[in-house]
Design a protein around this motif. Structure first.
Motif, PDB file in Angstrom:
ATOM      1  N   ASN A   2       0.825  -1.206   0.000  1.00 23.00           N
ATOM      2  CA  ASN A   2       0.000   0.000   0.000  1.00 23.00           C
ATOM      3  C   ASN A   2       0.855   1.249   0.000  1.00 23.00           C
ATOM      4  OD1 ASN A   2       0.852  -0.729   2.596  1.00 23.00           O
ATOM      5  ND2 ASN A   2      -0.784   0.430   3.557  1.00 23.00           N
ATOM      6  N   TYR A 150       7.822 -10.384  -1.304  1.00 18.60           N
ATOM      7  CA  TYR A 150       6.779 -11.191  -0.672  1.00 18.60           C
ATOM      8  C   TYR A 150       7.409 -12.501  -0.207  1.00 18.60           C
ATOM      9  CZ  TYR A 150       6.828 -13.774  -5.072  1.00 18.60           C
ATOM     10  OH  TYR A 150       7.227 -14.510  -6.165  1.00 18.60           O
ATOM     11  N   LYS A 214       1.017 -17.224  -3.744  1.00 18.87           N
ATOM     12  CA  LYS A 214      -0.218 -16.549  -4.141  1.00 18.87           C
ATOM     13  C   LYS A 214      -0.933 -15.945  -2.941  1.00 18.87           C
ATOM     14  CE  LYS A 214      -1.159 -19.337  -8.277  1.00 18.87           C
ATOM     15  NZ  LYS A 214      -2.134 -20.227  -8.946  1.00 18.87           N
ATOM     16  N   GLU A 215      -0.932 -16.660  -1.840  1.00 19.75           N
ATOM     17  CA  GLU A 215      -1.601 -16.160  -0.644  1.00 19.75           C
ATOM     18  C   GLU A 215      -0.859 -14.946  -0.086  1.00 19.75           C
ATOM     19  OE1 GLU A 215      -4.403 -15.699   2.244  1.00 19.75           O
ATOM     20  OE2 GLU A 215      -4.437 -16.951   0.436  1.00 19.75           O
ATOM     21  N   ASP A 216       0.479 -14.985  -0.103  1.00 16.09           N
ATOM     22  CA  ASP A 216       1.265 -13.849   0.387  1.00 16.09           C
ATOM     23  C   ASP A 216       1.029 -12.619  -0.486  1.00 16.09           C
ATOM     24  OD1 ASP A 216       2.344 -15.279   2.470  1.00 16.09           O
ATOM     25  OD2 ASP A 216       4.160 -15.851   1.378  1.00 16.09           O
ATOM     26  N   ARG A 218      -1.583 -12.032  -2.340  1.00 16.01           N
ATOM     27  CA  ARG A 218      -2.964 -11.598  -2.129  1.00 16.01           C
ATOM     28  C   ARG A 218      -3.064 -10.728  -0.878  1.00 16.01           C
ATOM     29  NH1 ARG A 218      -4.872 -16.111  -2.638  1.00 16.01           N
ATOM     30  NH2 ARG A 218      -5.524 -15.930  -4.825  1.00 16.01           N
ATOM     31  N   LYS A 219      -2.351 -11.094   0.168  1.00 19.13           N
ATOM     32  CA  LYS A 219      -2.371 -10.298   1.393  1.00 19.13           C
ATOM     33  C   LYS A 219      -1.783  -8.911   1.148  1.00 19.13           C
ATOM     34  CE  LYS A 219      -2.102 -14.203   4.628  1.00 19.13           C
ATOM     35  NZ  LYS A 219      -1.260 -14.885   5.653  1.00 19.13           N
ATOM     36  N   GLU A 220      -0.703  -8.850   0.344  1.00 16.43           N
ATOM     37  CA  GLU A 220      -0.099  -7.556   0.030  1.00 16.43           C
ATOM     38  C   GLU A 220      -1.055  -6.686  -0.786  1.00 16.43           C
ATOM     39  OE1 GLU A 220       2.849  -6.286   1.057  1.00 16.43           O
ATOM     40  OE2 GLU A 220       2.892  -8.050   2.355  1.00 16.43           O
ATOM     41  N   ASP A 222      -4.284  -6.835  -0.792  1.00 18.24           N
ATOM     42  CA  ASP A 222      -5.415  -6.431   0.043  1.00 18.24           C
ATOM     43  C   ASP A 222      -5.079  -5.231   0.929  1.00 18.24           C
ATOM     44  OD1 ASP A 222      -7.107  -8.343  -0.959  1.00 18.24           O
ATOM     45  OD2 ASP A 222      -6.683  -9.820   0.609  1.00 18.24           O
ATOM     46  N   LYS A 223      -3.783  -4.963   1.146  1.00 16.32           N
ATOM     47  CA  LYS A 223      -3.381  -3.828   1.970  1.00 16.32           C
ATOM     48  C   LYS A 223      -3.522  -2.497   1.240  1.00 16.32           C
ATOM     49  CE  LYS A 223       0.039  -6.466   4.628  1.00 16.32           C
ATOM     50  NZ  LYS A 223       1.490  -6.606   4.931  1.00 16.32           N
TER      51      LYS A 223
END
Length: 261
Positions: A2, A150, A214-216, A218-220, A222-223
């Motif tokens: 972000n 990531y 992919k999950e890591d 995705r978390k980035e 989403d921020k």
């Protein structure tokens, strides 16, 4: 991530904004000289040069009170303008990853803009005095080398890049004077603009992402929190695709020197 987007937006803002204060004497034509007034003015925005932009404008005087103008702005691919200022603004936030400094230093930005406007002169006219200028601006920004980390211990990275296109309209307040018989000084005092912006930013990985990768990522993603902006993204086996769509605002200002002909 972000804060990466924040840094990018700061870079875009700095790349198109400049301001200054000055005083100058004016030279005016008498009424008997009006038939000899040259209606064309070609100008260079000298303030934009400090921000790695080449900005020129052509103005055509139509009547005592009105004229039309067309501006072109171009900046070749280069590092973000005012990099040290952007780094300080972003990295001073509590909890900011220090690795973001490398992202800001390595990211590059190129841009192009075209700006038609109509001017209404309030003073002596014929291209001098204070004016109000409604304008429209179409701009394209090309961003590259946004390195994003990531994974476990942030040991992996991927370069993102893409284009961001804006369409804005606004009103410029300014004043123009003669420096000499054929030399003019034009101050763009303040020109707020508002419109829409759309961006497509992508990155391709050399290998395939694991489910954990992919999950890591995705978390980035989403921020990322940009007010009033719609954000969508897609993560494939080896690529990241991010789309941004929402309002866009900016400010025109500058100092131009022009020649009448």
């Amino acid at each position: 991530m972000n804060r990466i987007v924040t840094a990018l937006l700061l870079g875009l803002l700095f790349s198109v904004s400049a301001s200054a204060q000055f005083h100058t004497a004016s030279v005016s034509y008498s009424d008997e000289d009006e038939s000899q007034i040259k209606p064309n003015i070609l100008k260079l925005n000298v303030a934009a040069l400090a921000l790695k932009n080449i900005s020129i404008q052509y103005e055509r005087i139509l009547t005592r009170r009105s004229s039309v103008a067309l501006g072109l702005r171009y900046a070749p691919e280069t590092t973000l303008p005012l990099t040290s200022m952007i780094k300080k603004a972003v990295l001073d936030e509590p909890g900011t990853e220090r690795s973001l400094a490398g992202t800001i230093e390595n990211a590059t930005l190129a841009n192009f803009a075209i700006t038609p406007e109509y001017r209404l002169y309030l003073g002596k006219g014929y291209g001098q005095g204070f004016y109000i200028a409604p304008f429209y601006r179409y701009a394209v920004y090309d961003v590259k080398k946004m390195n994003v980390t990531y994974g476990e211990a942030m040991s992996k990275n991927i370069d993102l890049g893409g284009k961001f296109t804006t369409n804005t309209g606004g009103i410029l307040l300014g004043a123009q004077w003669y420096l000499a018989k054929c030399l003019k000084l034009d101050l763009w005092i303040l020109g707020p603009g508002y419109g829409t912006g759309k961006g497509n930013i992508e990155g391709v990985n050399q290998g395939n992402f694991t489910p954990a990768d992919k999950e890591d990522i995705r978390k980035e993603l989403d921020k990322i929190d940009i007010p009033l902006t719609k954000k969508t993204y897609e993560i494939t086996d080896n690529a990241v695709k991010l789309k941004l769509d929402g309002p866009w605002a900016g400010i025109r200002s500058g100092i131009t020197v022009g020649v009448k002909f």
